[in-house]
Design a protein around this motif. Structure first.
Motif, PDB file in Angstrom:
ATOM      1  N   VAL A 664       0.835  -1.207   0.000  1.00 58.53           N
ATOM      2  CA  VAL A 664       0.000   0.000   0.000  1.00 58.53           C
ATOM      3  C   VAL A 664       0.862   1.248   0.000  1.00 58.53           C
ATOM      4  O   VAL A 664       0.512   2.282  -0.597  1.00 58.53           O
ATOM      5  N   LYS A 665       2.017   1.160   0.645  1.00 62.77           N
ATOM      6  CA  LYS A 665       2.913   2.317   0.734  1.00 62.77           C
ATOM      7  C   LYS A 665       3.382   2.776  -0.645  1.00 62.77           C
ATOM      8  O   LYS A 665       3.712   3.958  -0.844  1.00 62.77           O
ATOM      9  N   GLU A 666       3.410   1.858  -1.610  1.00 61.59           N
ATOM     10  CA  GLU A 666       3.884   2.180  -2.960  1.00 61.59           C
ATOM     11  C   GLU A 666       2.816   2.876  -3.810  1.00 61.59           C
ATOM     12  O   GLU A 666       3.068   3.241  -4.949  1.00 61.59           O
ATOM     13  N   ILE A 667       1.611   3.034  -3.254  1.00 54.82           N
ATOM     14  CA  ILE A 667       0.519   3.668  -4.011  1.00 54.82           C
ATOM     15  C   ILE A 667       0.555   5.181  -3.809  1.00 54.82           C
ATOM     16  O   ILE A 667       0.639   5.665  -2.677  1.00 54.82           O
ATOM     17  N   GLY A 668       0.523   5.909  -4.894  1.00 52.39           N
ATOM     18  CA  GLY A 668       0.520   7.365  -4.824  1.00 52.39           C
ATOM     19  C   GLY A 668      -0.429   7.959  -5.847  1.00 52.39           C
ATOM     20  O   GLY A 668      -1.335   7.276  -6.361  1.00 52.39           O
ATOM     21  N   GLU A 669      -0.223   9.220  -6.179  1.00 47.65           N
ATOM     22  CA  GLU A 669      -1.104   9.899  -7.141  1.00 47.65           C
ATOM     23  C   GLU A 669      -1.041   9.265  -8.520  1.00 47.65           C
ATOM     24  O   GLU A 669      -2.004   9.303  -9.291  1.00 47.65           O
ATOM     25  N   GLY A 675       2.786  -2.251  -8.685  1.00 40.68           N
ATOM     26  CA  GLY A 675       1.730  -3.090  -9.260  1.00 40.68           C
ATOM     27  C   GLY A 675       1.376  -4.294  -8.413  1.00 40.68           C
ATOM     28  O   GLY A 675       0.475  -5.062  -8.762  1.00 40.68           O
ATOM     29  N   ILE A 676       2.057  -4.480  -7.290  1.00 40.80           N
ATOM     30  CA  ILE A 676       1.810  -5.671  -6.479  1.00 40.80           C
ATOM     31  C   ILE A 676       0.462  -5.575  -5.776  1.00 40.80           C
ATOM     32  O   ILE A 676      -0.298  -6.556  -5.716  1.00 40.80           O
ATOM     33  N   ALA A 677       0.141  -4.384  -5.221  1.00 43.08           N
ATOM     34  CA  ALA A 677      -1.145  -4.221  -4.536  1.00 43.08           C
ATOM     35  C   ALA A 677      -2.299  -4.533  -5.489  1.00 43.08           C
ATOM     36  O   ALA A 677      -3.258  -5.247  -5.132  1.00 43.08           O
ATOM     37  N   GLU A 678      -2.201  -4.015  -6.697  1.00 40.26           N
ATOM     38  CA  GLU A 678      -3.261  -4.253  -7.680  1.00 40.26           C
ATOM     39  C   GLU A 678      -3.350  -5.732  -8.032  1.00 40.26           C
ATOM     40  O   GLU A 678      -4.450  -6.287  -8.210  1.00 40.26           O
ATOM     41  N   MET A 708      -8.893   0.050  -7.822  1.00 41.42           N
ATOM     42  CA  MET A 708      -8.390  -1.319  -8.027  1.00 41.42           C
ATOM     43  C   MET A 708      -9.424  -2.369  -7.621  1.00 41.42           C
ATOM     44  O   MET A 708      -9.243  -3.559  -7.898  1.00 41.42           O
ATOM     45  N   GLY A 709     -10.468  -1.926  -6.903  1.00 41.79           N
ATOM     46  CA  GLY A 709     -11.505  -2.876  -6.505  1.00 41.79           C
ATOM     47  C   GLY A 709     -11.405  -3.352  -5.076  1.00 41.79           C
ATOM     48  O   GLY A 709     -12.096  -4.313  -4.685  1.00 41.79           O
ATOM     49  N   CYS A 710     -10.555  -2.717  -4.283  1.00 45.57           N
ATOM     50  CA  CYS A 710     -10.428  -3.119  -2.871  1.00 45.57           C
ATOM     51  C   CYS A 710     -11.656  -2.621  -2.113  1.00 45.57           C
ATOM     52  O   CYS A 710     -12.081  -1.464  -2.259  1.00 45.57           O
ATOM     53  N   GLN A 711     -12.227  -3.499  -1.263  1.00 43.03           N
ATOM     54  CA  GLN A 711     -13.467  -3.137  -0.575  1.00 43.03           C
ATOM     55  C   GLN A 711     -13.254  -2.461   0.785  1.00 43.03           C
ATOM     56  O   GLN A 711     -14.023  -1.587   1.177  1.00 43.03           O
ATOM     57  N   GLU A 712     -12.240  -2.880   1.529  1.00 42.31           N
ATOM     58  CA  GLU A 712     -12.095  -2.408   2.902  1.00 42.31           C
ATOM     59  C   GLU A 712     -10.692  -1.873   3.148  1.00 42.31           C
ATOM     60  O   GLU A 712      -9.743  -2.182   2.413  1.00 42.31           O
ATOM     61  N   GLY A 713     -10.582  -1.043   4.218  1.00 43.51           N
ATOM     62  CA  GLY A 713      -9.281  -0.455   4.533  1.00 43.51           C
ATOM     63  C   GLY A 713      -9.059  -0.306   6.031  1.00 43.51           C
ATOM     64  O   GLY A 713      -9.994  -0.293   6.832  1.00 43.51           O
TER      65      GLY A 713
END
Length: 735
Positions: A664-669, A675-678, A708-713
């Motif tokens: 998640v840390k690799e996700i930005g603007e 691409g691993i989270a996706e 990306m389709g993630c439902q929860e956080g």
């Protein structure tokens, strides 16, 4: 007055003829110090005392011309018998002040002091004798030759009596010290030295020329164990190697006949049962009278008992400090020997542990194991002793303490490179060794061994079969882990651990779905210990299971409270370690916790790491299915950070997939940098799993995860981990 008249007046004085060899060349002398600021007084005294014999010894004069010079002479010549001291020299009371300094500063109580003054009215004689520790007080006009002889003889006799008493005291102190020295390796030699000194005092001679020799009961040749005076260099020499043939013959005759021998000096026999006999020799020509002989025999009989006691104490010491199999120091003996010897940066302590020794004893037998240890000990001894200290500090562990040049990794590894000869049977033995440099401030005691033991444990994990030098920093870090583990045990027992709850939310609506129960530790002084510090310790120490059960029940009790407060659909996520999960009684314990806390199983979710499946895929799958049948959901935590594969994930059949915070840390603007989270989220969709991302801290991350389709956080964006009371208040505010 003629010299002949002087002889008639005092028969104890004799004078040597002018053509006779000076007795000072063949006899011991009485050192006498003349202190006077007048040169004539020195010359007159020397003339008056020329060739004087008192009690068979010459008088040898030393000269000082001031009180300060006399003080220096007395500091250097500690055996001065008499001081002939002028009262008035550089000052009117210089002599009297010197008396004070002799007694108080030099602490010399045995030297006899005769005050001589040319001014009899200066200090009253009675007051001076009462105030000062002096032997006599004379005016110079009184000291004619005969009176000088008489005064000096009386002072010398007084000195000799005091000197003999002091010799007796020292001898007795040595005997008492050795008799009570249960834990001293040198007790036997101390006692023998005390016997030497005491016998010298009884015979009225200086403690010189006396040798104590012992022959062991096993037939080994006699050896010198104690000596005094000019014979001291002969200690530890074999009796047959002594240079004086008469002395050697007298000692041999005494040991062979097992009785006192009065020829060629005097030999005293001590029939000590632990030996074949002990003999003491004294270089004296005059045979003692009957009374003295009787006293000497009584003393020797008592000394024999003392020798027996000291040897008994030595055996007790050996039992306590020596390894009975290898005859090297044990752990206690090692600490006793090296205590205080470590005083530099060039000292190294090595622990050498024989690999697989327990298996040798189990598969073969203990006799074989003993032979292995004996062979290893012999080779270590041949390489390292006597320059280094070798000991057996464990069942199969040796310690070596010595210089850094001697105790090296390469030298230890070379010892085990060649096979060992076990009475004709060749065996290859490997060993793991740790070497630590002992710093200048390091004490040679049990703490030093503790540090080395920590390093040895690390060596057996990291470099088994090798000898490795570990730094003190590494040992210090290991000691800190052990200290933290001890504190963790105390904290768990004292209920200082607590749970914090971090919200889990729906990424679209922001609605709170539940929370993850996170273990926290706060010390008495308010410090918070990070979970990544203490949780691995708990896993290594066996605390994981009891702590895990405590976490499970505490989280269930809080879930019941939240349900009672109206949060009926609230989900409680609880981490379960692989150690706890693999416990045979885990599922029944889980069922009991749910029943005891009266919670709905459907509100519980267990978070497992992918490590639970490694090597146990079938049993893990079966246990997960059993848990799901209870109504409890299962989430896969930290997926993708270890060894999981798609096939493993499919077999486990879990309910929820957590996207690790590192992805998640690799996700930005600009989206997902790696691409691993996706990829993980897409995998969850493919397997029909709900995905939840942890470590969400920024709004942009939430938006990208939704795309990306993630439902929860779960993360700081929604709420930090909070203690129970604080979390309840936060949850009420959200409603």
């Amino acid at each position: 007055m003629s010299d002949g008249r002087l002889l008639d007046e005092d028969a104890s004085f004799t004078f040597a003829e002018d053509d006779v060899e000076s007795p000072s060349e063949v006899l011991q002398s009485w050192p006498v110090l003349v202190v006077d600021d007048e040169v004539d007084v020195h010359e007159a005294t020397q003339l008056a005392l020329r060739d004087l014999l008192i009690e068979g010894r010459m008088v040898r004069l030393f000269h000082a011309y001031s009180a300060e010079e006399a003080y220096q002479v007395l500091g250097d010549q500690t055996d001065i018998a008499v001081v002939l001291l002028d009262v008035v020299m550089e000052t009117e009371d210089a002599g009297l002040q010197l008396v004070r300094r002799i007694r108080n500063e030099l602490e010399n109580r045995s030297v006899r002091i005769v005050l001589r003054t040319g001014q009899p009215g200066y200090a009253p004689e009675i007051d001076t004798i009462r105030t000062y520790d002096i032997n006599d007080y004379k005016t110079k006009s009184e000291l004619t030759r005969i009176r000088l002889f008489t005064t000096l003889a009386a002072a010398i006799r007084s000195y000799w009596q005091i000197h003999q008493l002091e010799m007796n005291r020292k001898g007795l102190e040595l005997i008492i010290s050795a008799s009570t020295g249960l834990a001293k390796l040198r007790a036997f030699r101390l006692y023998a030295e005390g016997v030497v000194t005491q016998l010298s005092a009884m015979l009225g001679i200086e403690p010189e020329g006396l040798i104590c020799a012992v022959t062991a009961s096993d037939g080994s040749p006699p050896r010198v164990i104690a000596a005094a005076g000019r014979y001291r260099d002969l200690i530890d020499r074999l009796l047959e190697d002594l240079p004086d043939s008469a002395m050697r013959r007298a000692l041999c005759d005494c040991l062979d006949s097992r009785q006192h021998v009065m020829a060629h000096g005097m030999c005293f026999f001590f029939g000590v049962s632990e030996t074949a006999g002990i003999a003491a020799y004294i270089d004296v020509e005059k045979e003692p009278d009957a009374v003295s002989k009787n006293l000497l025999e009584v003393f020797c009989a008592n000394a024999t008992v003392g020798f027996e006691n000291v040897l008994l104490q030595q055996r007790l010491y050996d039992y306590a400090y020596t390894d009975p199999l290898l005859r090297v120091p044990n752990r206690k003996g090692f600490i006793e020997i090296v205590d205080g010897r470590v005083n530099g940066k060039d000292t190294v302590l090595a622990l050498v542990d024989v690999d697989d020794f327990a298996e040798m004893n189990t598969v073969l037998d203990h006799d074989f194991g003993d032979r292995v240890l004996e062979a290893v000990s012999r080779r270590l001894t041949s390489v390292f002793t006597p320059a280094a200290v070798l000991a057996r500090v464990g069942s199969d562990t040796f310690s070596v303490l010595g210089s850094a040049d001697l105790v090296t990794s390469s030298r230890i590894e070379a010892i085990f490179a060649a096979p060992f000869d076990l009475n004709g049977e060749m065996l290859r033995v490997s060993a793991t060794a740790s070497l630590i440099k002992v710093g200048q401030q390091q004490n040679a005691n049990a703490d030093m061994l503790k540090n080395a033991s920590i390093a040895l444990k690390q060596a057996k994990v990291l470099k088994r079969g090798r000898a490795t030098l570990f730094s003190e920093d590494l040992s210090a870090a290991a000691r800190e882990r052990i200290r933290m583990l001890t504190d963790l045990r105390v904290a768990f027992s004292a209920e200082r651990l607590f749970l914090a709850y971090q919200p889990q939310v729906d990424l679209i609506s922001g609605k709170v779905l539940g929370a993850e129960a996170l273990l926290r530790w706060q010390t008495d002084d308010g410090r918070s210990i990070p979970p990544d510090k203490f949780i691995p310790l708990a896993e290594q120490s066996g605390l994981t299971v009891p702590i895990g059960e405590w976490v499970l029940r505490t989280a269930c009790r809080h879930l019941k409270r939240l349900t009672d407060l109206g949060h009926v659909t609230f989900r409680m996520a609880i981490n379960v370690s692989h150690t706890q999960f693999r416990e045979p009684g885990f599922v029944p314990a889980l069922g009991r916790a749910v029943h005891d806390c009266q919670v709905d199983p459907g509100q519980l979710e267990l978070e497992l790491t992918e490590s639970v499946a490694i090597g146990h895929i079938d049993s893990t799958t079966a246990k997960i299915q059993e848990i799901r049948r209870m109504g409890i959901s299962v989430a896969m935590d930290d997926f993708g950070t270890g060894y999981s594969s798609l096939s493993v994930l499919k077999q486990l059949n879990v309910d929820r997939l957590k996207v690790d915070r590192s992805f998640v840390k690799e996700i930005g603007e600009d989206g997902d940098a790696t691409g691993i989270a996706e990829l993980v989220i897409a995998l969850g969709h493919q397997l029909h799993l709900v995905t939840i991302a942890e470590g969400v801290e920024q709004e942009e991350q939430r938006r990208q995860l939704l795309k990306m389709g993630c439902q929860e956080g779960q993360g700081y964006l929604f709420g930090r981990p909070m203690p129970a009371k604080e979390f309840e208040a936060w949850l009420a505010a959200q409603r």
